[in-house]
Design a protein around this motif. Structure first.
Motif, PDB file in Angstrom:
ATOM      1  N   ASN A  76       0.831  -1.208   0.000  1.00  0.00           N
ATOM      2  CA  ASN A  76       0.000   0.000   0.000  1.00  0.00           C
ATOM      3  C   ASN A  76       0.860   1.250   0.000  1.00  0.00           C
ATOM      4  O   ASN A  76       0.582   2.217  -0.730  1.00  0.00           O
ATOM      5  CB  ASN A  76      -0.918   0.004   1.225  1.00  0.00           C
ATOM      6  N   GLU A  80       0.988   4.215  -2.856  1.00  0.00           N
ATOM      7  CA  GLU A  80       0.788   5.620  -2.503  1.00  0.00           C
ATOM      8  C   GLU A  80       1.952   6.487  -2.971  1.00  0.00           C
ATOM      9  O   GLU A  80       1.764   7.657  -3.332  1.00  0.00           O
ATOM     10  CB  GLU A  80       0.636   5.750  -0.982  1.00  0.00           C
ATOM     11  N   GLU A 162      -7.004   1.371  -6.220  1.00  0.00           N
ATOM     12  CA  GLU A 162      -7.644   2.408  -5.402  1.00  0.00           C
ATOM     13  C   GLU A 162      -9.133   2.130  -5.233  1.00  0.00           C
ATOM     14  O   GLU A 162      -9.694   2.304  -4.145  1.00  0.00           O
ATOM     15  CB  GLU A 162      -7.401   3.778  -6.038  1.00  0.00           C
ATOM     16  N   SER A 164     -10.563  -0.742  -5.185  1.00  0.00           N
ATOM     17  CA  SER A 164     -10.763  -1.921  -4.328  1.00  0.00           C
ATOM     18  C   SER A 164     -10.469  -1.642  -2.866  1.00  0.00           C
ATOM     19  O   SER A 164     -10.841  -2.426  -1.996  1.00  0.00           O
ATOM     20  CB  SER A 164      -9.858  -3.065  -4.807  1.00  0.00           C
ATOM     21  N   GLY A 165      -9.785  -0.538  -2.589  1.00  0.00           N
ATOM     22  CA  GLY A 165      -9.403  -0.230  -1.218  1.00  0.00           C
ATOM     23  C   GLY A 165      -8.007  -0.700  -0.843  1.00  0.00           C
ATOM     24  O   GLY A 165      -7.562  -0.512   0.280  1.00  0.00           O
ATOM     25  N   ASP A 168      -5.508  -5.246   2.665  1.00  0.00           N
ATOM     26  CA  ASP A 168      -6.003  -5.174   4.035  1.00  0.00           C
ATOM     27  C   ASP A 168      -4.818  -5.327   4.979  1.00  0.00           C
ATOM     28  O   ASP A 168      -4.212  -6.394   5.055  1.00  0.00           O
ATOM     29  CB  ASP A 168      -7.038  -6.279   4.267  1.00  0.00           C
ATOM     30  N   ARG A 184     -11.783  -9.192  -3.885  1.00  0.00           N
ATOM     31  CA  ARG A 184     -12.445  -7.898  -4.085  1.00  0.00           C
ATOM     32  C   ARG A 184     -12.300  -7.406  -5.521  1.00  0.00           C
ATOM     33  O   ARG A 184     -13.212  -6.773  -6.067  1.00  0.00           O
ATOM     34  CB  ARG A 184     -11.885  -6.876  -3.086  1.00  0.00           C
TER      35      ARG A 184
END
Length: 312
Positions: A76, A80, A162, A164-165, A168, A184
Motif C-alpha cells: 500500500n 501511494e 484504489e 478496491s481499497g 487489508d 475484491r
C-alpha cells in the motif's frame, strides 16, 4: 503506459540486489511504454538493505521505509508513493528477464482492446534454487499456479487498486493478503489475463532440515491469516483456498497418520535425501506435515475468532 514496479522487502539483500539489477536492464518499445520506476519498500529490515540501497546508485529506484508491518502495508505504501498509472507487483526474491516490462505492457494493451479496462496481467513464476544463474531454470509442472491474483508477478491499473481499497493491513502475518485483495477485484469484475512471456524467477535456498522450524512457523501464520480471510469472505471458494474443509482435514490427517509423520519422525529420511542432492524431493515430502500444520492452525484460529465474536 508508465509503470511503477512495487517491491516490498525484508532482510533479503543478496537476492534483492539481483532483482533490482535485472530491472535496470529492461528493453521496451517507447511507443508503448513511457518509462518506469522501481519502488522498494523496506519493511523494517535489520540487515544492510537500506545502506546498500543508499549507495547503489540505481537511478530508477525510489526507497520507502516503514516499521515491520508486513507486505500488505508495504505494498500500500508503495502504491501511494508511486507515480505510475500502471502498477506491477513483484517480490524481492524475483529475478526478471529483460523483456519483462514489455511483455506485461503488450498483454495489457491487447487485453484492453479485447475486453476493455477491467483486466490485469499475471506473469509466469519459475521457482529456482540457482542463485548464480536463476534465469537458467526451466519451467516445471510444479511451477503452475491457479491463483487469481498473486503479487509475485502481476500488473494492474492503479485506479483498480484504489477502487478496491488496496491491501487489508490486518494481514500482517504470512499469507493470503494478495488473494484476499483478489476476491475484491473479482467482485469489481476484473479479468485475469495470463502473460507467460513476463517471466520472473523466484529464488529460494535449497531445502535443508534446519529450515523446518521456520517453515512450520510460516504454516502457523498461514493458518491464522487463512481464518481471517474466511472471516472476511465466508464463501466455499475461500474455504477451499485456505483448506478449511473436512476433506483437507481428512486428507492431510491420513497422509501424516494424524501428525505422526512430522519434522521429528521424518528427519532422518529428509537429511538423507538432502545429503544426496535430493532437496526438492525432501521438501515435497515435508509438505505433507506442513499442510497438516496449516490445516490444524487454520481451524484453531477460526475457533478463536468465533469465540471472540460470541464474546462481543
Amino acid at each position: 503506459m508508465f509503470f511503477s514496479v512495487v517491491i516490498p522487502t525484508y532482510n533479503r539483500l543478496p537476492i534483492l540486489q539481483k532483482c533490482l539489477l535485472a530491472l535496470e536492464e529492461q528493453q521496451y518499445d517507447t511507443r508503448l511504454v513511457d518509462g518506469y520506476e522501481v519502488i522498494v519498500v523496506d519493511d523494517g529490515s535489520t540487515d544492510a538493505t537500506l545502506a546498500w540501497l543508499a549507495s547503489a546508485g540505481l537511478a530508477r529506484v525510489c526507497v520507502c521505509e516503514q516499521n515491520h508491518r508486513g507486505p500488505a502495508a508495504a505494498r500500500n505504501l508503495g502504491v501511494e508513493s508511486a507515480r505510475g498509472n500502471e502498477i506491477i507487483f513483484i517480490d524481492s526474491d524475483l529475478v526478471v528477464t529483460e523483456v519483462f516490462l514489455q511483455a506485461h505492457a503488450t498483454a495489457l494493451r491487447d487485453a484492453r482492446r479485447r475486453w476493455g479496462d477491467r483486466v490485469f496481467t499475471y506473469g509466469r513464476v519459475v521457482n529456482t534454487n540457482n542463485f548464480d544463474q536463476p534465469t537458467a531454470e526451466p519451467y516445471k509442472l510444479t511451477d503452475y499456479s491457479a491463483a487469481y491474483f498473486a503479487t509475485g508477478n502481476v500488473a494492474i491499473a492503479r485506479h483498480w487498486l484504489e477502487a478496491s481499497g488496496g491491501f487489508d493491513t490486518r494481514f500482517q502475518l504470512y499469507g493470503w493478503e494478495d488473494l484476499e485483495l483478489g476476491v475484491r477485484l473479482k467482485q469489481l469484475g476484473l479479468r485475469l489475463v495470463k502473460c507467460p512471456q513476463a517471466v520472473g524467477y523466484h529464488w529460494h535456498p535449497p531445502f535443508r532440515v534446519e529450515q523446518l522450524p521456520q517453515l512450520i512457523d510460516r504454516e502457523r501464520q498461514r493458518g491464522r491469516t487463512g481464518a481471517l480471510f474466511y472471516q472476511k469472505h465466508p464463501t466455499f471458494a475461500v474455504r477451499l483456498m485456505v483448506q478449511m474443509t473436512w476433506v483437507h482435514r481428512l486428507l492431510w490427517g491420513l497422509l501424516t497418520f494424524g501428525g505422526l509423520l512430522n519434522e521429528r519422525t521424518l528427519a532422518p529420511l529428509l537429511s538423507w535425501l538432502c545429503a544426496r542432492g535430493r532437496s526438492r524431493l525432501a521438501l515435497e515430502i515435508s509438505r505433507l506435515f506442513l499442510n497438516w500444520y496449516a490445516v490444524c492452525h487454520t481451524y484453531a484460529a477460526w475457533a478463536v475468532l468465533q469465540q471472540e465474536r460470541r464474546s462481543d
